[in-house]
Motif scaffolding. Structure first.
Motif, PDB file in Angstrom:
ATOM      1  N   GLU A 184      60.028  48.842  11.926  1.00 37.10           N
ATOM      2  CA  GLU A 184      60.518  47.648  12.571  1.00 37.10           C
ATOM      3  C   GLU A 184      62.042  48.052  12.654  1.00 37.10           C
ATOM      4  OE1 GLU A 184      60.396  43.158  10.644  1.00 37.10           O
ATOM      5  OE2 GLU A 184      60.283  44.947   9.438  1.00 37.10           O
ATOM      6  N   ILE A 185      62.739  47.420  13.801  1.00 39.44           N
ATOM      7  CA  ILE A 185      64.048  47.561  13.965  1.00 39.44           C
ATOM      8  C   ILE A 185      64.591  46.212  14.182  1.00 39.44           C
ATOM      9  CG2 ILE A 185      64.101  49.855  14.758  1.00 39.44           C
ATOM     10  CD1 ILE A 185      64.900  48.896  17.357  1.00 39.44           C
ATOM     11  N   ALA A 186      65.895  45.876  13.813  1.00 33.78           N
ATOM     12  CA  ALA A 186      66.268  44.541  14.192  1.00 33.78           C
ATOM     13  C   ALA A 186      67.818  44.740  14.770  1.00 33.78           C
ATOM     14  CB  ALA A 186      66.479  43.931  12.909  1.00 33.78           C
ATOM     15  N   MET A 187      68.032  43.900  15.907  1.00 32.36           N
ATOM     16  CA  MET A 187      69.110  43.841  16.508  1.00 32.36           C
ATOM     17  C   MET A 187      69.866  42.648  16.214  1.00 32.36           C
ATOM     18  SD  MET A 187      68.525  44.572  20.524  1.00 32.36           S
ATOM     19  CE  MET A 187      69.862  43.546  21.233  1.00 32.36           C
ATOM     20  N   VAL A 188      71.049  42.824  15.735  1.00 32.54           N
ATOM     21  CA  VAL A 188      71.765  41.741  15.210  1.00 32.54           C
ATOM     22  C   VAL A 188      72.914  41.366  15.914  1.00 32.54           C
ATOM     23  CG1 VAL A 188      72.738  40.608  12.981  1.00 32.54           C
ATOM     24  CG2 VAL A 188      70.712  42.126  12.881  1.00 32.54           C
ATOM     25  N   TYR A 189      73.222  40.212  16.446  1.00 29.15           N
ATOM     26  CA  TYR A 189      74.641  40.047  17.131  1.00 29.15           C
ATOM     27  C   TYR A 189      74.943  38.554  17.000  1.00 29.15           C
ATOM     28  CZ  TYR A 189      71.290  38.548  20.732  1.00 29.15           C
ATOM     29  OH  TYR A 189      70.418  37.878  21.711  1.00 29.15           O
ATOM     30  N   VAL A 190      76.404  38.316  17.336  1.00 28.58           N
ATOM     31  CA  VAL A 190      76.702  36.931  17.093  1.00 28.58           C
ATOM     32  C   VAL A 190      76.582  36.278  18.729  1.00 28.58           C
ATOM     33  CG1 VAL A 190      78.528  35.491  16.379  1.00 28.58           C
ATOM     34  CG2 VAL A 190      78.258  37.580  15.280  1.00 28.58           C
ATOM     35  N   ASP A 191      75.809  35.423  18.769  1.00 31.07           N
ATOM     36  CA  ASP A 191      75.782  34.921  20.261  1.00 31.07           C
ATOM     37  C   ASP A 191      76.797  34.303  20.424  1.00 31.07           C
ATOM     38  OD1 ASP A 191      74.349  34.516  22.595  1.00 31.07           O
ATOM     39  OD2 ASP A 191      73.516  32.514  21.785  1.00 31.07           O
ATOM     40  N   GLY A 192      77.501  34.351  21.781  1.00 32.38           N
ATOM     41  CA  GLY A 192      78.680  33.560  22.109  1.00 32.38           C
ATOM     42  C   GLY A 192      79.849  34.571  21.838  1.00 32.38           C
ATOM     43  N   VAL A 193      79.643  35.444  21.139  1.00 31.12           N
ATOM     44  CA  VAL A 193      80.815  36.488  20.985  1.00 31.12           C
ATOM     45  C   VAL A 193      80.395  37.832  21.911  1.00 31.12           C
ATOM     46  CG1 VAL A 193      82.211  37.754  19.339  1.00 31.12           C
ATOM     47  CG2 VAL A 193      81.395  35.226  18.900  1.00 31.12           C
ATOM     48  N   VAL A 194      79.159  37.811  21.771  1.00 29.88           N
ATOM     49  CA  VAL A 194      78.738  39.426  22.513  1.00 29.88           C
ATOM     50  C   VAL A 194      78.392  39.353  23.753  1.00 29.88           C
ATOM     51  CG1 VAL A 194      76.394  38.947  22.279  1.00 29.88           C
ATOM     52  CG2 VAL A 194      77.137  41.145  22.012  1.00 29.88           C
ATOM     53  N   ASN A 195      78.761  40.239  24.629  1.00 30.71           N
ATOM     54  CA  ASN A 195      78.545  40.083  25.922  1.00 30.71           C
ATOM     55  C   ASN A 195      77.195  40.424  26.252  1.00 30.71           C
ATOM     56  OD1 ASN A 195      78.340  40.779  28.564  1.00 30.71           O
ATOM     57  ND2 ASN A 195      80.314  42.394  28.640  1.00 30.71           N
ATOM     58  N   GLN A 196      76.342  39.334  26.956  1.00 27.74           N
ATOM     59  CA  GLN A 196      75.100  39.275  26.954  1.00 27.74           C
ATOM     60  C   GLN A 196      74.560  40.347  27.789  1.00 27.74           C
ATOM     61  OE1 GLN A 196      72.437  37.766  25.748  1.00 27.74           O
ATOM     62  NE2 GLN A 196      73.941  36.303  24.422  1.00 27.74           N
ATOM     63  N   ASP A 197      75.103  40.719  28.922  1.00 31.93           N
ATOM     64  CA  ASP A 197      74.974  41.972  29.567  1.00 31.93           C
ATOM     65  C   ASP A 197      74.428  43.129  28.933  1.00 31.93           C
ATOM     66  OD1 ASP A 197      75.101  40.365  31.757  1.00 31.93           O
ATOM     67  OD2 ASP A 197      77.139  41.025  32.314  1.00 31.93           O
ATOM     68  N   LEU A 247      82.829  44.423  12.684  1.00 28.01           N
ATOM     69  CA  LEU A 247      82.395  44.823  14.212  1.00 28.01           C
ATOM     70  C   LEU A 247      81.595  44.021  14.722  1.00 28.01           C
ATOM     71  CD1 LEU A 247      81.695  48.623  13.170  1.00 28.01           C
ATOM     72  CD2 LEU A 247      83.422  47.834  14.861  1.00 28.01           C
ATOM     73  N   LEU A 248      80.710  43.041  14.239  1.00 33.56           N
ATOM     74  CA  LEU A 248      79.771  42.144  14.734  1.00 33.56           C
ATOM     75  C   LEU A 248      80.773  41.007  15.317  1.00 33.56           C
ATOM     76  CD1 LEU A 248      76.675  41.492  12.686  1.00 33.56           C
ATOM     77  CD2 LEU A 248      76.650  42.229  14.715  1.00 33.56           C
ATOM     78  N   MET A 249      81.681  40.581  14.390  1.00 34.39           N
ATOM     79  CA  MET A 249      82.524  39.664  14.822  1.00 34.39           C
ATOM     80  C   MET A 249      83.365  40.164  15.977  1.00 34.39           C
ATOM     81  SD  MET A 249      81.587  37.040  13.607  1.00 34.39           S
ATOM     82  CE  MET A 249      82.865  36.097  14.303  1.00 34.39           C
ATOM     83  N   LEU A 472      99.042  39.073  15.043  1.00 28.49           N
ATOM     84  CA  LEU A 472      99.343  39.555  16.297  1.00 28.49           C
ATOM     85  C   LEU A 472      97.960  40.063  17.173  1.00 28.49           C
ATOM     86  CD1 LEU A 472     102.594  41.777  15.498  1.00 28.49           C
ATOM     87  CD2 LEU A 472     102.198  39.815  17.071  1.00 28.49           C
ATOM     88  N   MET A 473      96.911  40.295  16.450  1.00 28.21           N
ATOM     89  CA  MET A 473      95.541  40.727  16.764  1.00 28.21           C
ATOM     90  C   MET A 473      95.040  39.288  17.387  1.00 28.21           C
ATOM     91  SD  MET A 473      93.947  43.888  14.826  1.00 28.21           S
ATOM     92  CE  MET A 473      94.548  43.656  13.068  1.00 28.21           C
ATOM     93  N   LYS A 474      95.352  39.027  18.393  1.00 29.36           N
ATOM     94  CA  LYS A 474      94.758  37.672  18.878  1.00 29.36           C
ATOM     95  C   LYS A 474      93.466  37.801  19.707  1.00 29.36           C
ATOM     96  CE  LYS A 474      99.360  35.791  19.271  1.00 29.36           C
ATOM     97  NZ  LYS A 474     100.427  35.642  20.344  1.00 29.36           N
ATOM     98  N   ARG A 475      93.244  38.807  20.266  1.00 33.66           N
ATOM     99  CA  ARG A 475      92.165  39.136  21.194  1.00 33.66           C
ATOM    100  C   ARG A 475      91.085  40.173  20.609  1.00 33.66           C
ATOM    101  NH1 ARG A 475      92.215  38.949  26.896  1.00 33.66           N
ATOM    102  NH2 ARG A 475      93.538  37.372  27.621  1.00 33.66           N
ATOM    103  N   ARG A 476      89.984  39.847  21.068  1.00 40.25           N
ATOM    104  CA  ARG A 476      88.994  40.586  20.837  1.00 40.25           C
ATOM    105  C   ARG A 476      89.157  42.149  21.730  1.00 40.25           C
ATOM    106  NH1 ARG A 476      86.243  36.139  19.597  1.00 40.25           N
ATOM    107  NH2 ARG A 476      85.515  36.645  17.428  1.00 40.25           N
ATOM    108  N   PRO A 477      88.598  43.112  21.293  1.00 44.01           N
ATOM    109  CA  PRO A 477      88.827  44.371  22.041  1.00 44.01           C
ATOM    110  C   PRO A 477      88.418  44.297  23.624  1.00 44.01           C
ATOM    111  CG  PRO A 477      87.551  44.967  20.096  1.00 44.01           C
ATOM    112  CD  PRO A 477      87.926  43.577  20.308  1.00 44.01           C
ATOM    113  N   GLU A 478      89.359  44.731  24.546  1.00 41.46           N
ATOM    114  CA  GLU A 478      89.140  44.342  26.030  1.00 41.46           C
ATOM    115  C   GLU A 478      88.089  44.996  26.325  1.00 41.46           C
ATOM    116  OE1 GLU A 478      90.886  42.096  29.053  1.00 41.46           O
ATOM    117  OE2 GLU A 478      91.272  42.315  26.948  1.00 41.46           O
TER     118      GLU A 478
END
Lengths: 497, 364
Positions: A184-197, A247-249, A472-478
């Motif tokens: 079993e493996i589980a993919m975990v991510y935060v919807d709305g933050v992650v790039n759906q592609d 990293l999820l965030m 100063l870190m206002k943005r998520r990584p480009e």
């Protein structure tokens, strides 16, 4: 001309069907027949226990080693006593008419209850829990910060993440890989933050894995990574829930494995391997200083031996005047050329390291003393290796251990060899070309289709090479191209205009 | 491969393809033609190159989505366009060969006199091929990263200020008119990679105005870097010494001492490998593109290899002796004028007659 053409016998093998995809096998009303079928399907395994209940009209079947007798007592026998032996009146059960499903349930650790004259199988979940307690991962210790870590139980691991991100958009997707192992493996991510592609790409790649057994996280990466022939790791592995959460965030995806405490993070950049949770727990100036030290040691660990070889072999004039006589004195009586010295020392060091890992820890420290002090000293007095080279190699391997990630440090140590060869042939120009190839390779690399090395925007430096204060870190990584580029609602409102 | 590069990547690509091995010789060459006024001719040459950049961006705007070869065909007609395309193929090849041989010569002269040049050629060719085989986007990433070297080298040049005298720039205005013209043409040719803009512009994101601004900015950065090197070498050496030195910057760094290491020139030379590689890779990329547009289209990978085999073969022939090298350089000097000055001007003028962006076509 069939003389030389040997007929190769094509190996033929049966197709194995995964447990969850076995076609149904209707159960009969005869208890005996049902039991016989299950027995046969389970290959008469020794741990298959069949407990016939009084007057042999009912039977409880379970696998002895993975079921909990306590639970069986509580969930089956006690309720049975209360309901005068009528299984149908017990709640908390599953029903099925499919014997193959019953077999699959047995393997999962459920108990199957069969009744004579009734085709229904009753399934009870009495699985035995076997997992370690939550401990701090041995190879990812931090000074400050939380001291918990993932263990082998995937449920505990998801629990640890969910407790840290209390939002409904935390998404868990479960899949199984391996026709025999059904890992079993589980993919975990935060919807709305992650790039759906990226999520889709990862899902596509995972679903394309076709194997009998998925044995480890490392094997898993080899199935789905972008460049299998690269020396650099393209998935960040960690056993720390706090690192995973951070990293999820940022908009990355975590992959958890059953029976494996490793959590893989993708997509990542090269610089992610140089970050530790400690960076965010200390003062930002200190953290920046430490990051620069790590970057410096990256450069040191891959170039120092080759630099030394080039200086000794080609460019004496680089050494300042005052240093020339000590350097000359050190290398005058050495029989071997610097390349041989370097390779010899690196291999000796690697041997010591391997030995120290495999030995139990009380002896392991002795190896360090024997290997480091005794051999190091003796090899210089014997005139095999100059003491300058000992310094160089010791520094190099120290520098390679500064990297917080184990895989990256292994990659770095291996990179020393080609650079040493290049510098032995062409001197500084050789090192230049070696680094050129290395950097082009890094620039070409991708992690799940996103660029791995070059910061796309200048502002990404804020949390890669240095660390600036949080405000100063206002943005998520480009790199990630997240649909939620700002780290707070307020910032998004202000800059959205 | 279809992805476009960003504006900043475009700027870095342009800067890196301009700066090659030639700058090391530039102060001496300028001094030869215009004496102590060489730096003034460089400024004028820089301004002229900006005019060319403007013309090229305008021409490129008039034929949206078309690169150099498309524009040639649209404005000169099919036959003449293909012929000019082939001409450009030869031109790019010759420049690439020139860059390769001059790099080999430089390293042979300064660092590795005994090493066979073929090895250096091969390494440079392989690294350039590795870069361009990923397409323009990978090239953009690599070039952007290597822009770091530019800052680093500029900082190292500061050592040259230690023994410099501003008085060496005096007296101004002593050169003859022909000397000035000579110096200006040398400067324009040293910035002649603006032709490559034809190949990068259509694959860049952004509006015409943004592209124009970035292209001019990048051109100014390159010209300023040239001016910086030329001024430092002029101030450091003065007229009498400059006449006898071919790579003044390297000599200058050779004498500069620092506490940690001596002989900074060796490190700078190694760093210069990056510039040599990027400029060479750009022209190789251009030649490959030109080859792909030749009438007999073939598979892409074969193109790269044929082109690079030609480059390698001719370079080895050129590296054999001084005379062969001279032939290559003379040939390059002869054709450079047509391909960097005449044809761009022609295309610019023709773009008023045959422009495609306002003809109502749905071109995009």
């Amino acid at each position: 001309m069939g003389f030389f053409k040997q007929k190769k016998e094509e190996a033929v093998q049966e197709t194995v069907i995964r447990e969850d995809k076995v076609p149904p096998h209707q159960s009969t009303t005869s208890l005996e027949k049902n039991i016989a079928y299950i027995k046969e399907e389970m290959r008469n395994s020794a741990d298959l226990k069949i407990r016939l209940l009084p007057d042999s009209k009912q039977a409880l079947i379970f696998l002895d080693d993975i079921t909990d007798p306590d639970k069986m007592q509580r969930y089956i026998f006690e309720p049975l006593l209360k309901t005068d032996g009528d299984i149908r009146r017990i709640k908390d059960r599953e029903e099925s008419n499919d014997l193959n499903k019953a077999v699959a349930a047995l393997i999962e650790g459920k108990a199957v209850y069969l009744v004579e004259g009734n085709a229904t199988c009753y399934l009870f979940n009495v699985q035995m829990d076997a997992s370690r307690t939550i401990m701090e991962p041995v190879n990812e210790k931090v000074i400050k910060g939380s001291h918990d870590g993932f263990n082998e139980d995937i449920k505990t691991n998801i629990n640890l993440i969910r407790r840290r991100i209390q939002h409904r958009s935390l998404t868990v997707k479960k899949m199984t890989i391996g026709d025999y192992t059904e890992s079993e493996i589980a993919m975990v991510y935060v919807d709305g933050v992650v790039n759906q592609d990226v999520v889709k790409e990862l899902e596509k790649r995972i679903s394309s894995i076709n194997t009998d057994a998925l044995l480890s996280a490392g094997a898993f990466t080899e199935y789905i990574e972008d460049r299998t022939y690269s020396i650099f790791p393209q998935f960040l592995s960690t056993e720390r829930p706090d690192k995973t959460t951070a990293l999820l965030m940022e908009g990355r995806i975590a992959i958890l494995f059953a029976n494996n405490p490793t959590c893989l993070i993708a997509p990542v950049t090269f610089f992610a391997f140089y970050q530790t949770p400690d960076d965010y727990n200390t003062r930002w100036i200190v953290a920046t200083y430490l990051r620069l030290i790590r970057l410096f040691s990256f450069i040191l660990s891959i170039t120092l031996p080759s630099f030394y070889i080039a200086v000794i072999g080609f460019h004496y004039e680089v050494i300042p005047e005052q240093l020339i006589s000590p350097v000359l004195g050190a290398i005058r009586d050495i029989a071997y050329p610097p390349l041989v010295e370097a390779v010899l020392m690196v291999i000796i060091l690697e041997v010591i390291r391997e030995a120290a890992i495999r030995l139990p820890s009380p002896i392991g420290s002795t190896i360090g003393i024997v290997g480091g002090l005794v051999i190091g000293d003796a090899i210089v007095t014997a005139g095999l290796v100059s003491n300058l080279m000992v310094i160089v190699i010791a520094l190099t391997s120290l520098a390679s251990y500064v990297v917080p990630s184990n895989e990256m440090s292994d990659a770095l140590r291996l990179l020393t060899f080609p650079l040493c060869m290049m510098s032995a042939v062409l001197g500084f120009i050789g090192i230049g070309f070696g680094l050129l190839f290395l950097l082009i390779h890094l620039c070409r690399m991708e992690s799940l289709g996103l660029s791995y090395f070059t910061p796309i925007q200048f502002r990404d430096i804020k949390d890669t090479i240095i660390r600036v204060p949080q405000f100063l870190m206002k943005r998520r990584p480009e790199q990630l191209n997240s649909p939620r580029p700002y780290k707070s609602n307020k910032l998004g409102e202000n800059n959205g205009k | 491969m279809n992805q476009k590069i960003t504006l900043s990547q475009f700027a870095y690509i342009y800067i890196q393809s301009q700066i090659g091995v030639d700058i090391l010789n530039l102060p001496t060459v300028l001094h030869k033609s215009a004496g102590a006024d060489g730096w003034i001719t460089l400024i004028i040459g820089g301004l002229i190159s900006i005019v060319f950049v403007l013309m090229i961006t305008h021409t490129s705007k008039c034929y949206p989505g078309e690169d150099l070869f498309g524009i040639l065909k649209s404005s000169l007609g099919k036959k003449l366009g293909s012929l000019a395309g082939f001409g450009y193929y030869v031109y790019f090849l010759v420049v690439a060969i020139y860059l390769l041989t001059s790099y080999g010569e430089l390293i042979n002269q300064w660092l590795l006199p005994e090493t066979p040049v073929l090895l250096l050629y091969l390494l440079l060719l392989l690294s350039a091929l590795y870069t361009i085989s990923g397409g323009l986007t990978v090239m953009a990433k690599v070039f952007t990263f290597f822009a770091l070297v530019l800052f680093f080298i500029s900082a190292l040049f500061l050592f040259g200020f230690i023994n410099s005298k501003l008085i060496y720039l005096q007296p101004m205005g002593q050169a003859t008119i022909s000397g000035y013209l000579d110096g200006i043409s040398v400067s324009v040719y040293s910035l002649s990679s603006f032709v490559l803009l034809f190949l990068f512009l259509p694959f860049t994101q952004g509006s015409y105005k943004q592209k124009r601004r970035v292209a001019i900015g990048a051109n100014i950065v390159v010209a300023m870097f040239y001016l910086y090197t030329v001024l430092i070498s002029f101030c450091h050496f003065g007229s009498e010494q400059l006449e006898h030195i071919s790579q003044p910057i390297l000599y200058m760094l050779r004498t500069a001492d620092s506490i940690l290491i001596t002989r900074i020139d060796i490190f700078v030379l190694c760093l210069w490998t990056v510039f040599a590689m990027t400029a060479f890779a750009s022209y190789l990329y251009a030649a490959e593109k030109a080859f792909a547009k030749l009438p007999k289209p073939q598979k892409k990978m074969i193109n790269v290899y044929t082109t690079s085999l030609i480059v390698l073969g001719v370079s080895v022939w050129g590296g054999l002796n001084e005379r062969n090298l001279r032939i290559i350089i003379d040939f390059q000097d002869k054709i450079t004028e047509y391909f960097t000055l005449v044809i761009p001007i022609l295309l610019f003028l023709l773009s008023f007659l045959r422009r495609k962006d306002k003809q109502g076509g749905a071109a995009s």
